[in-house]
Design a protein around this motif. Structure first.
Motif, mmCIF file in Angstrom:
data_model
loop_
_atom_site.group_PDB
_atom_site.id
_atom_site.type_symbol
_atom_site.label_atom_id
_atom_site.label_comp_id
_atom_site.label_asym_id
_atom_site.label_seq_id
_atom_site.Cartn_x
_atom_site.Cartn_y
_atom_site.Cartn_z
ATOM 1 N N VAL A 1 18.315 13.254 -1.320
ATOM 2 C CA VAL A 1 19.971 12.763 -1.451
ATOM 3 C C VAL A 1 20.296 13.301 -2.887
ATOM 4 C CG1 VAL A 1 19.889 10.775 -0.082
ATOM 5 C CG2 VAL A 1 18.830 10.604 -2.416
ATOM 6 N N SER A 2 19.781 14.395 -3.370
ATOM 7 C CA SER A 2 20.195 14.852 -4.567
ATOM 8 C C SER A 2 21.696 15.280 -4.679
ATOM 9 C CB SER A 2 19.371 16.095 -5.225
ATOM 10 O OG SER A 2 19.316 17.081 -4.008
ATOM 11 N N LYS A 3 22.143 15.777 -3.495
ATOM 12 C CA LYS A 3 23.526 15.846 -3.319
ATOM 13 C C LYS A 3 24.218 15.002 -2.399
ATOM 14 C CE LYS A 3 26.959 19.567 -2.370
ATOM 15 N NZ LYS A 3 27.195 20.854 -1.736
ATOM 16 N N VAL A 4 25.015 14.188 -2.523
ATOM 17 C CA VAL A 4 25.692 13.159 -1.834
ATOM 18 C C VAL A 4 26.141 13.793 -0.452
ATOM 19 C CG1 VAL A 4 27.386 11.124 -1.364
ATOM 20 C CG2 VAL A 4 26.012 11.577 -3.715
ATOM 21 N N ASP B 1 0.998 -1.175 -0.100
ATOM 22 C CA ASP B 1 -0.142 0.158 -0.083
ATOM 23 C C ASP B 1 0.979 1.222 0.072
ATOM 24 O OD1 ASP B 1 -2.548 -1.239 0.413
ATOM 25 O OD2 ASP B 1 -1.891 -1.934 2.060
ATOM 26 N N ILE B 2 0.864 2.117 -1.021
ATOM 27 C CA ILE B 2 1.914 2.922 -1.222
ATOM 28 C C ILE B 2 0.893 4.307 -1.496
ATOM 29 C CG2 ILE B 2 3.904 4.102 -2.634
ATOM 30 C CD1 ILE B 2 4.410 1.225 -3.448
ATOM 31 N N ASP B 3 0.954 5.191 -0.418
ATOM 32 C CA ASP B 3 0.022 6.459 -0.421
ATOM 33 C C ASP B 3 1.085 7.651 0.139
ATOM 34 O OD1 ASP B 3 -1.992 7.964 -0.159
ATOM 35 O OD2 ASP B 3 -2.643 7.154 1.737
ATOM 36 N N LYS B 4 0.503 8.617 -0.749
ATOM 37 C CA LYS B 4 1.230 9.879 -0.564
ATOM 38 C C LYS B 4 2.937 9.988 -0.740
ATOM 39 C CE LYS B 4 -2.618 11.119 2.589
ATOM 40 N NZ LYS B 4 -3.300 11.343 3.787
ATOM 41 N N CYS B 5 3.375 9.309 -1.725
ATOM 42 C CA CYS B 5 4.715 9.471 -2.004
ATOM 43 C C CYS B 5 5.021 10.184 -3.152
ATOM 44 C CB CYS B 5 5.250 8.061 -2.137
ATOM 45 S SG CYS B 5 5.110 7.186 -0.581
ATOM 46 N N ASN B 6 6.161 11.004 -3.098
ATOM 47 C CA ASN B 6 6.868 11.827 -4.349
ATOM 48 C C ASN B 6 7.775 10.778 -4.941
ATOM 49 O OD1 ASN B 6 7.034 13.757 -6.205
ATOM 50 N ND2 ASN B 6 8.154 14.918 -4.917
ATOM 51 N N PHE B 7 7.690 10.436 -6.303
ATOM 52 C CA PHE B 7 8.792 9.817 -7.059
ATOM 53 C C PHE B 7 9.198 10.611 -8.015
ATOM 54 C CE2 PHE B 7 6.010 6.599 -5.371
ATOM 55 C CZ PHE B 7 6.821 5.674 -4.712
ATOM 56 N N ALA B 8 10.769 11.109 -8.013
ATOM 57 C CA ALA B 8 10.948 12.073 -8.967
ATOM 58 C C ALA B 8 12.482 11.299 -9.637
ATOM 59 C CB ALA B 8 11.260 13.330 -8.385
ATOM 60 N N ASP B 9 12.373 11.319 -10.955
ATOM 61 C CA ASP B 9 13.488 10.917 -11.700
ATOM 62 C C ASP B 9 14.231 9.614 -11.522
ATOM 63 O OD1 ASP B 9 13.153 13.238 -13.000
ATOM 64 O OD2 ASP B 9 14.154 14.435 -11.704
#
Length: 102
Positions: free
Chosen positions: A82-85, A14-22
């Motif tokens: 984590v766009s920048k390590v 059940d995956i709810d209210k998540c933002n997936f990007a790139d």
């Protein structure tokens, strides 16, 4: 190979209210979620995806699958950027580790 963010095989979710990007798979295609043999009634709701084609769910059941209870995984307030390590990463800083046990 598949599922840049989530790959699920023979499980329920059940995956709810998540933002997936790139999120990309090993082939470089946008591929947020990839699932096979979903059960018993998985849901995806109120999520944002990299594109309208970046998730693939396969709601297939076969009579040969052994239906047993498994581990429950719950992700709450997953907001790590984590766009920048970072120079260091410690789950304790995010409250994501359990206290020391026996």
């Amino acid at each position: 190979q598949y599922g840049g963010a989530i790959y699920s095989y023979d499980s329920g979710y059940d995956i709810d209210k998540c933002n997936f990007a790139d999120n990309v798979n090993l082939y470089g295609d946008l591929d947020d979620i990839y699932t096979m043999f979903d059960w018993p009634d998985p849901t995806l709701k109120n999520n944002t995806y990299s594109s309208e084609y970046s998730y693939n769910t396969n709601k297939t059941r076969y009579a040969s699958i052994v239906d047993t209870s498994g581990m429950k995984l719950t992700l709450l307030n997953n907001s790590i950027d984590v766009s920048k390590v970072p120079s260091k990463f410690d789950l304790r800083d995010w409250g994501w580790s359990t206290p020391v046990r026996d």
